[in-house]
Design a protein around this motif. Sequence first.
Motif, PDB file in Angstrom:
ATOM      1  N   LEU B  65       0.820  -1.224   0.000  1.00 46.07           N
ATOM      2  CA  LEU B  65       0.000   0.000   0.000  1.00 46.07           C
ATOM      3  C   LEU B  65       0.848   1.267   0.000  1.00 46.07           C
ATOM      4  CD1 LEU B  65      -2.822  -1.003   2.495  1.00 46.07           C
ATOM      5  CD2 LEU B  65      -2.977  -0.760   0.017  1.00 46.07           C
ATOM      6  N   ALA B  66       2.161   1.093   0.276  1.00 49.13           N
ATOM      7  CA  ALA B  66       3.037   2.274   0.252  1.00 49.13           C
ATOM      8  C   ALA B  66       3.418   2.624  -1.180  1.00 49.13           C
ATOM      9  CB  ALA B  66       4.292   2.006   1.071  1.00 49.13           C
ATOM     10  N   LEU B  67       3.084   1.742  -2.136  1.00 43.98           N
ATOM     11  CA  LEU B  67       3.524   1.954  -3.519  1.00 43.98           C
ATOM     12  C   LEU B  67       2.340   2.352  -4.401  1.00 43.98           C
ATOM     13  CD1 LEU B  67       5.758  -1.230  -3.784  1.00 43.98           C
ATOM     14  CD2 LEU B  67       6.470   1.111  -3.338  1.00 43.98           C
ATOM     15  N   ASP B  68       2.672   2.833  -5.597  1.00 45.86           N
ATOM     16  CA  ASP B  68       1.649   3.204  -6.571  1.00 45.86           C
ATOM     17  C   ASP B  68       2.059   2.628  -7.922  1.00 45.86           C
ATOM     18  OD1 ASP B  68      -0.688   4.284  -7.161  1.00 45.86           O
ATOM     19  OD2 ASP B  68       0.010   6.356  -7.352  1.00 45.86           O
ATOM     20  N   PHE B  70      -0.590  -0.087  -6.181  1.00 51.04           N
ATOM     21  CA  PHE B  70      -0.352  -0.811  -4.935  1.00 51.04           C
ATOM     22  C   PHE B  70      -0.722  -2.288  -5.029  1.00 51.04           C
ATOM     23  CE2 PHE B  70      -4.756  -0.952  -3.685  1.00 51.04           C
ATOM     24  CZ  PHE B  70      -5.308   0.218  -4.163  1.00 51.04           C
TER      25      PHE B  70
END
Lengths: 91, 106
Positions: B65-68, B70
Amino acid sequence: MKLCRVIGPVVATAKHKSYAGRKLLSVQPVDEQGAATGSSFLAVDDVQAGPGDVVLVMQEGNGIRQLLKMGSQVPIRSLIVGIVDRVTVSA
Amino acid sequence: MNLGRVIGTVVATQKYEGLQGKKFLLVQPLDHALRTAGDPLVAVDTVQAGKGELIYFVNSREAALALDPFFVPVDAAIVGIVDDVAPETAQPHPDVFVIEKTGGAL
């Protein structure tokens, strides 16, 4: 939840936006008599806990996202949800 | 989340397409006293952490969830560069833990 003792603040300026403006504390898991068990980890504080406080730490992301109401893309997995006054164990 | 020290970089050209362009770093997990706490692991960097830096990372789904985007196969992500860790000083409140002696044959 996990029973932990607050060790102290962890300061980080460069961080993911979900952590902005939130206090981060290192916490030490403790057993029912307050003795340390396992290694310390970090938790976001939501109840103004301070060093030495015994706290309840929730370690489940979905529940935390519902609590923090900051949408679904919140990479926080430990949140302090209570400060403990008394733990009574009958020996 | 946990503290860690960046001890190296990991390069993988052949990987899941959602991970293109992401930087992988080798992290040694630490506790609050900066003692090693567990085996090194590979984490995706989201805060431009460098080698030797003290960081903190998040595990499991929250790492993705910290990435895009996610929806990627990631279970560890560096989400902060640590400036300072308070040492353990405060004395625990003595009266929080109470052992109640129950009656009968003890």
